[in-house]
Every structure is written in structure tokens, then in C-alpha cells.
Design a protein around this motif. Structure first.
Motif, PDB file in Angstrom:
ATOM      1  N   ARG A 113      -9.539  -0.542  -6.834  1.00 25.31           N
ATOM      2  CA  ARG A 113      -9.936  -0.124  -5.517  1.00 25.31           C
ATOM      3  C   ARG A 113      -8.535  -0.175  -4.637  1.00 25.31           C
ATOM      4  O   ARG A 113      -8.357   0.791  -3.791  1.00 25.31           O
ATOM      5  CB  ARG A 113     -10.592  -1.163  -4.965  1.00 25.31           C
ATOM      6  CG  ARG A 113     -10.920  -1.429  -3.336  1.00 25.31           C
ATOM      7  CD  ARG A 113     -11.967  -0.366  -2.973  1.00 25.31           C
ATOM      8  NE  ARG A 113     -13.141  -0.393  -3.371  1.00 25.31           N
ATOM      9  CZ  ARG A 113     -14.267   0.250  -2.776  1.00 25.31           C
ATOM     10  NH1 ARG A 113     -14.000   1.204  -1.982  1.00 25.31           N
ATOM     11  NH2 ARG A 113     -15.522   0.088  -3.239  1.00 25.31           N
ATOM     12  N   LYS A 114      -7.607  -1.032  -5.124  1.00 27.72           N
ATOM     13  CA  LYS A 114      -6.426  -1.077  -4.171  1.00 27.72           C
ATOM     14  C   LYS A 114      -5.392   0.167  -4.284  1.00 27.72           C
ATOM     15  O   LYS A 114      -4.884   0.574  -3.293  1.00 27.72           O
ATOM     16  CB  LYS A 114      -5.535  -1.999  -4.650  1.00 27.72           C
ATOM     17  CG  LYS A 114      -5.146  -2.092  -6.110  1.00 27.72           C
ATOM     18  CD  LYS A 114      -4.169  -3.254  -6.423  1.00 27.72           C
ATOM     19  CE  LYS A 114      -3.830  -3.367  -7.971  1.00 27.72           C
ATOM     20  NZ  LYS A 114      -3.014  -4.519  -8.010  1.00 27.72           N
ATOM     21  N   VAL A 116      -7.138   3.383  -4.707  1.00 27.60           N
ATOM     22  CA  VAL A 116      -8.011   4.414  -4.038  1.00 27.60           C
ATOM     23  C   VAL A 116      -7.733   4.201  -2.471  1.00 27.60           C
ATOM     24  O   VAL A 116      -7.589   5.186  -1.802  1.00 27.60           O
ATOM     25  CB  VAL A 116      -9.455   4.165  -4.398  1.00 27.60           C
ATOM     26  CG1 VAL A 116     -10.417   5.024  -3.317  1.00 27.60           C
ATOM     27  CG2 VAL A 116     -10.066   4.325  -5.900  1.00 27.60           C
ATOM     28  N   ASP A 117      -7.417   2.860  -2.156  1.00 24.31           N
ATOM     29  CA  ASP A 117      -7.067   2.574  -0.757  1.00 24.31           C
ATOM     30  C   ASP A 117      -5.708   3.088  -0.288  1.00 24.31           C
ATOM     31  O   ASP A 117      -5.408   3.061   0.699  1.00 24.31           O
ATOM     32  CB  ASP A 117      -7.358   1.202  -0.477  1.00 24.31           C
ATOM     33  CG  ASP A 117      -8.781   0.589  -0.416  1.00 24.31           C
ATOM     34  OD1 ASP A 117      -9.676   1.327  -0.281  1.00 24.31           O
ATOM     35  OD2 ASP A 117      -9.019  -0.685  -0.443  1.00 24.31           O
ATOM     36  N   LEU A 120      -6.739   7.539  -0.376  1.00 27.62           N
ATOM     37  CA  LEU A 120      -7.634   7.977   0.403  1.00 27.62           C
ATOM     38  C   LEU A 120      -7.222   8.318   1.799  1.00 27.62           C
ATOM     39  O   LEU A 120      -7.415   9.402   2.372  1.00 27.62           O
ATOM     40  CB  LEU A 120      -8.968   7.430   0.733  1.00 27.62           C
ATOM     41  CG  LEU A 120      -9.809   7.530  -0.664  1.00 27.62           C
ATOM     42  CD1 LEU A 120     -11.174   6.704  -0.589  1.00 27.62           C
ATOM     43  CD2 LEU A 120     -10.391   8.937  -1.019  1.00 27.62           C
ATOM     44  N   PRO A 121      -6.216   7.506   2.315  1.00 25.55           N
ATOM     45  CA  PRO A 121      -5.836   7.788   3.899  1.00 25.55           C
ATOM     46  C   PRO A 121      -4.770   9.131   3.730  1.00 25.55           C
ATOM     47  O   PRO A 121      -4.426   9.585   4.803  1.00 25.55           O
ATOM     48  CB  PRO A 121      -4.901   6.803   4.041  1.00 25.55           C
ATOM     49  CG  PRO A 121      -5.417   5.544   3.187  1.00 25.55           C
ATOM     50  CD  PRO A 121      -6.052   6.206   1.949  1.00 25.55           C
ATOM     51  N   SER A 126     -11.556  11.423   3.983  1.00 21.08           N
ATOM     52  CA  SER A 126     -12.010  10.337   3.497  1.00 21.08           C
ATOM     53  C   SER A 126     -13.092   9.646   4.233  1.00 21.08           C
ATOM     54  O   SER A 126     -14.190   8.740   3.677  1.00 21.08           O
ATOM     55  CB  SER A 126     -10.892   9.181   3.274  1.00 21.08           C
ATOM     56  OG  SER A 126     -10.363   8.793   4.596  1.00 21.08           O
ATOM     57  N   ASP A 127     -13.322   9.877   5.443  1.00 23.36           N
ATOM     58  CA  ASP A 127     -14.097   9.371   6.362  1.00 23.36           C
ATOM     59  C   ASP A 127     -15.609  10.076   6.402  1.00 23.36           C
ATOM     60  O   ASP A 127     -16.506   9.719   6.911  1.00 23.36           O
ATOM     61  CB  ASP A 127     -13.869   9.313   7.766  1.00 23.36           C
ATOM     62  CG  ASP A 127     -13.559  10.667   8.550  1.00 23.36           C
ATOM     63  OD1 ASP A 127     -13.312  11.772   7.549  1.00 23.36           O
ATOM     64  OD2 ASP A 127     -13.343  10.800   9.505  1.00 23.36           O
ATOM     65  N   THR A 134     -15.382   2.287  -7.303  1.00 25.67           N
ATOM     66  CA  THR A 134     -14.244   2.347  -8.074  1.00 25.67           C
ATOM     67  C   THR A 134     -14.482   1.529  -9.417  1.00 25.67           C
ATOM     68  O   THR A 134     -15.655   1.039  -9.556  1.00 25.67           O
ATOM     69  CB  THR A 134     -13.015   1.659  -7.148  1.00 25.67           C
ATOM     70  OG1 THR A 134     -13.319   0.347  -7.135  1.00 25.67           O
ATOM     71  CG2 THR A 134     -13.108   2.221  -5.740  1.00 25.67           C
TER      72      THR A 134
END
Length: 223
Positions: A113-114, A116-117, A120-121, A126-127, A134
Motif C-alpha cells: 500500500r505504501k 501504491v500511495d 497513484l498521485p 487515481s480519483d 494492494t
């Protein structure tokens, strides 16, 4: 055959992260007097965290603690990621086609997850994701079907009505086992993988055969 939603892998499909993972493997193995090979990378593809690290330890009979080796791998990958991140060819056009289709689409990746975070930005879409799954969200990584069974749940539809795009043999096996309409989009690292049971092996994200699996803009999607 029709689809009502789409689940997308990330590494090697949307972004050329396999090249970064290979460099991470090289760094880790060089520190231990070993060589990181394409054979080992392919064993690790699609697997979650400790499972992937377990392949590395088994392959070279390392005496490292898996948790410590995973943390070291994360540190190296995190240092390289944003500076080395590149989209796969055709990504922007494919996302535009998804938008036009009107189908909900989400991410189903074995990445942590960390990371992916972090990734995505950097995108402009991404929104618009209907869900983000994940490696932290599953107990059993690919080729186990858990990831794609959960993706179908998030889309509130049977897996047989979900289109999955994957680049690796492990990932494609997970989607096929879940019962999804599976398309393999291999890259330079995965062209030799086994893709048994897939609906299509596409040349790229711009393959017209892949695009043809999505409804045309304005088409009413059956409930």
C-alpha cells in the motif's frame, strides 16, 4: 461474453516497475555475493511481500530473516521508485478508452500500500478508481485467486463479468482461477510466461482486440 467492470494489475502492466524491482534484486544480491537473475524475478512476480522474499531466500539458500530482508528491499525500492517510474506504452490511451466505456475500473496489485500511495498521485486518474486493492489487503498472493475474488466483490458483480488485465503468469493464473475474463499483456520481462486459460494475449495496452472487449461509448451496460 460481456463485461461490466475492469480490474487492473499495476506492476509491469500500467507502469514499468519490473525494471526497478530487478535493480532492487541486484542490489540485495550483490550485497550478499549472489547474482539476481531473470529466473528468480519471474518466480517472485505477482507474489505478496514475504512470499516474494521467500522465493529469494529459497533460491539462494540465504540465512536472512524474511522480515528484515523485506524491510531492506522496501528501503532500496522506495529510494529508486519515483525517480525511475515510467508508464507502460499506451497507458494514457487505454485509460481514456476505459473512461469512454463507462465501466467502473479499479486497481488490484500485489504491491504494498505504501508504494501504491506513492505512485497513484503521479497519475491524472487515481480519483476515478472504483477500488484499490494492494498486497496488504490479501492473505494469499497471486497465483491464488483471492485478489480477484475481492476485486469482483468491490465491483459488486460476479467475477465472470469482470475483465482483468495482467502482465505475468502468476497474475493471469489468479484471474483465471477466479473466473474472470482475463487478458494477458506481457512485457519484455514476462513474454515467456505461461498464460493458460486467458481470453486473449494482447500485444500492448493499445491492442485493438483488447479495446474491442469494452463497450462502445454510450452503450447501455446490462445490469
Amino acid at each position: 461474453m460481456f463485461v461490466r467492470g475492469v480490474a487492473l494489475d499495476m506492476d509491469g502492466l500500467l507502469f514499468d516497475t519490473e525494471r526497478i524491482y530487478f535493480r532492487v534484486g541486484q542490489v540485495l544480491m550483490e550485497r550478499r555475493g549472489h547474482t539476481f537473475t531473470l529466473e528468480l524475478q519471474q518466480k517472485m512476480m505477482g507474489r505478496v511481500g514475504l512470499s516474494a522474499i521467500g522465493q529469494m531466500i529459497e533460491h539462494h539458500s540465504l540465512d536472512d530473516d524474511p522480515v528484515a530482508l523485506l524491510a531492506e528491499s522496501d528501503d532500496v525500492y522506495g529510494d529508486l521508485l519515483l525517480g525511475e517510474l515510467r508508464p507502460m506504452p499506451g497507458l494514457d490511451a487505454w485509460v481514456d478508452r476505459l473512461r469512454e466505456s463507462g465501466l467502473p475500473f479499479g486497481l488490484a496489485t500485489s504491491s504494498r500500500r505504501k508504494f501504491v500511495d506513492m505512485i497513484l498521485p503521479t497519475t491524472g486518474w487515481s480519483d476515478e478508481l472504483a477500488f484499490v486493492l494492494t498486497g496488504d489487503d490479501v492473505t494469499h498472493g497471486k497465483p491464488n485467486p483471492e485478489m480477484y475474488l475481492k476485486a469482483a466483490e468491490r465491483l459488486a458483480m460476479p467475477a465472470k463479468q469482470m475483465l482483468v488485465l495482467e502482465d505475468s503468469g502468476n497474475g493471469a493464473a489468479a484471474a483465471v482461477s477466479a473466473g474472470a475474463v482475463t487478458v494477458a499483456v506481457p512485457n519484455e520481462h514476462t513474454r515467456g510466461h505461461e498464460f493458460s486459460g486467458v481470453h486473449l494475449v494482447a500485444d500492448s495496452l493499445e491492442d485493438s482486440r483488447l479495446w474491442g472487449l469494452l463497450p462502445e461509448p454510450g452503450t447501455e451496460i446490462p445490469a
